[in-house]
Design an enzyme around this catalytic site. Structure first.
Site, mmCIF file in Angstrom:
data_model
loop_
_atom_site.group_PDB
_atom_site.id
_atom_site.type_symbol
_atom_site.label_atom_id
_atom_site.label_comp_id
_atom_site.label_asym_id
_atom_site.label_seq_id
_atom_site.Cartn_x
_atom_site.Cartn_y
_atom_site.Cartn_z
ATOM 1 C CG ASP A 336 103.255 45.144 59.543
ATOM 2 O OD1 ASP A 336 102.161 45.874 59.308
ATOM 3 O OD2 ASP A 336 104.021 44.677 58.978
ATOM 4 C CG ASP A 357 98.938 47.816 57.218
ATOM 5 O OD1 ASP A 357 98.006 48.767 56.966
ATOM 6 O OD2 ASP A 357 99.862 47.947 56.268
#
Length: 519
Positions: A336, A357
């Protein structure tokens, strides 16, 4: 002849009266839709505010839950401000502006709920369902209505420069001859304010240096000075951050619009922190640097989160700023890294590092000429570059990566064959991501994309690839999901360009940052 003219005139008058009635009805419907959305958001804000007050005096509730409620209040406050602006000035906004802001409001709503779930707390189902339903209907209304609303809302196009500039958009700084300057002058604002700014010859409003040789020692001190300027401050405030490592947690709130940060270069001016979810933050709150003020620009800065792969979600930069731009910046983290949270964003000549991600969120974000570096994850993990968070089919959000490069980070190069790496996976049901004319390293698995969980979102997502190159770009063995597309021509790829996806040709040129408007 005269009778014919009178009849013709009567028909013409009736025609225009009918058109006027339609426009009036359309205006009324728009206002009703926006009012309903604002009412739902205000109710949610009030509800979560009451819960926060109750929990503040509770000895049972954990501090993490209180933090989640506080973030919800902030998010709904931002949403209320946007919707109030739309209600008052909706005729001065383009259709895409309205859809973008409604999409951002929905992203705020889902972020609130995600944060509470992350803290293992529930939420009021009525508040959740009411806001979700009303925003879904508002987005559907604007998507379906943009045909007959287009002319009124867009107005005549400026020749070669896209739509006219609505009143809410960041405007050119107004520093005419009446304002006296001491020291170097500001750069030519018509010739590319961000690109032409030079630390030796250009003037900054505030300068940050750790050694005390400037107006402030920390970035937060400079931002506090900006806040104290109030309404008297300039249209665009320039903050020059000299080389150094600034260990700070920074939040630029919605009131601080048109901030421009300039550093001394990638890996020379570094903003760093290590907040993360396992240690008590939400993903949203873990960001080293968060920005919600519209019209934010940054150049020659590294944003990083040093929590490491074992700390899971740990954001380096979170962007909730409309018409925001990052030029020659670096974003470093693991899971992230870059939270493209909401609204329209453009990244040019940037470096992004991460594992899982690490480009995610629900903005309409375009990346051009960027280098994406996949890092080494933990031994039991794989890598997913993107996790786009579109959760409604009517929002105009997505991730578009164009003319860029995907590579292994130096420490990962020798062992990249031991791990599975993918272009992305669907965080939300209508996840939307495209790679256009990007060079893809062999580290990307031939399948290209990875499931989130079983068959979730495989038929509702939209993943596209167009004219990519490199050892990992072959589409012959890609996933056969209903939502995956090999784009066959520029007409299929053009909706994801700077011009059409983020309307960039109407707001990027003033920065001077180079960009490709089309495919």
């Amino acid at each position: 002849m005269s009778t014919f003219v009178k009849v013709t005139d009567l028909i013409t008058i009736m025609f225009f009266l009918a058109i006027a009635a339609v426009i009036t009805a359309s205006n009324t419907a728009e206002l009703d839709v926006l009012e309903m959305a604002r009412t739902a958001v205000v109710e949610a804000k009030t509800s979560f505010g009451s819960m926060a007050v109750t929990e503040a005096t509770s000895e049972v509730a954990g501090s993490y839950y209180k933090l989640g409620l506080s973030e919800c209040e902030k998010l709904y406050d931002e949403s209320e401000a946007r919707l109030s602006k739309l209600v008052v000035d909706h005729e001065n906004f383009t259709v895409e502006d309205v859809r973008t802001w409604l999409s951002g409001v929905l992203a705020n709503h889902h972020t609130c709920l995600d944060g509470l779930i992350q803290q293992r707390q529930g939420h009021k189902p009525l508040v959740h369902s009411n806001v979700t339903f009303v925003l879904h209907e508002a987005l559907a209304f604007y998507k379906k209505s943009r045909g007959h609303m287009k002319k009124r809302l867009h107005g005549p196009a400026r020749q070669g420069h896209g739509p006219t500039r609505p009143k809410h958009r960041p405007t050119r700084p107004n520093h005419g001859p009446g304002r006296s300057h001491h020291g170097p002058s500001r750069p030519n604002q018509n010739g590319g304010m961000l690109v032409s700014w030079n630390p030796t010859s250009s003037r900054a409003d505030f300068v940050v240096a750790r050694d005390g040789s400037a107006t402030h020692r920390t970035i937060n001190q400079a931002l506090a000075a900006v806040s104290r300027m109030g309404k008297s401050r300039l249209n665009r405030v320039i903050i020059y951050i000299k080389a150094g490592v600034y260990n700070e947690k920074i939040e630029i709130d919605r009131h601080m619009k048109n901030i421009m940060l300039v550093g001394d270069g990638m890996d020379r001016t570094i903003v760093t922190n290590n907040r993360n979810v396992p240690d008590g933050s939400t993903t949203y709150g873990s960001a080293t640097f968060g920005v919600s003020g519209d019209g934010f620009w940054a150049r020659d800065i590294t944003f990083e989160n040093t929590a490491g792969p074992h700390k899971h979600q740990a954001v380096a930069l979170r962007v909730s700023s409309d018409l925001s731009l990052f030029y020659r910046c670096s974003f470093k983290g693991y899971q992230d890294t870059l939270f493209t949270h909401s609204l329209r964003q453009f990244y040019r000549d940037c470096h992004i590092y991460g594992t899982i991600d690490f480009i995610f969120g629900d903005a309409a974000a375009v990346f051009q000429n960027c280098d994406i570096f996949v890092r080494r994850p933990m031994d039991h993990q794989g890598n997913m570059i993107t996790a786009q968070g579109r959760d409604d089919p009517h929002t105009n959000s997505g991730i578009s990566i164009q003319h860029s490069r995907i590579r292994a980070a130096p420490e990962f190069e020798a062992v990249k064959g031991r791990f599975k790496s993918y272009l992305g996976r669907p965080w939300k049901k209508y996840s939307r991501t495209v790679f256009l004319k990007t060079d893809i390293d062999e580290l990307i698995d031939p399948r290209g994309w990875r499931e989130w969980s079983g068959s979730y979102a495989l038929s509702t997502l939209y993943y596209g690839e167009f004219m990519n190159t490199g050892a990992g770009a072959g589409t012959g063995r890609r996933v056969n999901w209903p939502g995956f597309h090999v784009l066959r021509g520029e007409e299929e790829a053009s909706p994801f360009t700077v011009s059409r996806f983020i309307q960039g040709d109407s707001w990027i040129p003033i920065t001077g940052v180079p960009f490709s408007a089309g495919v």
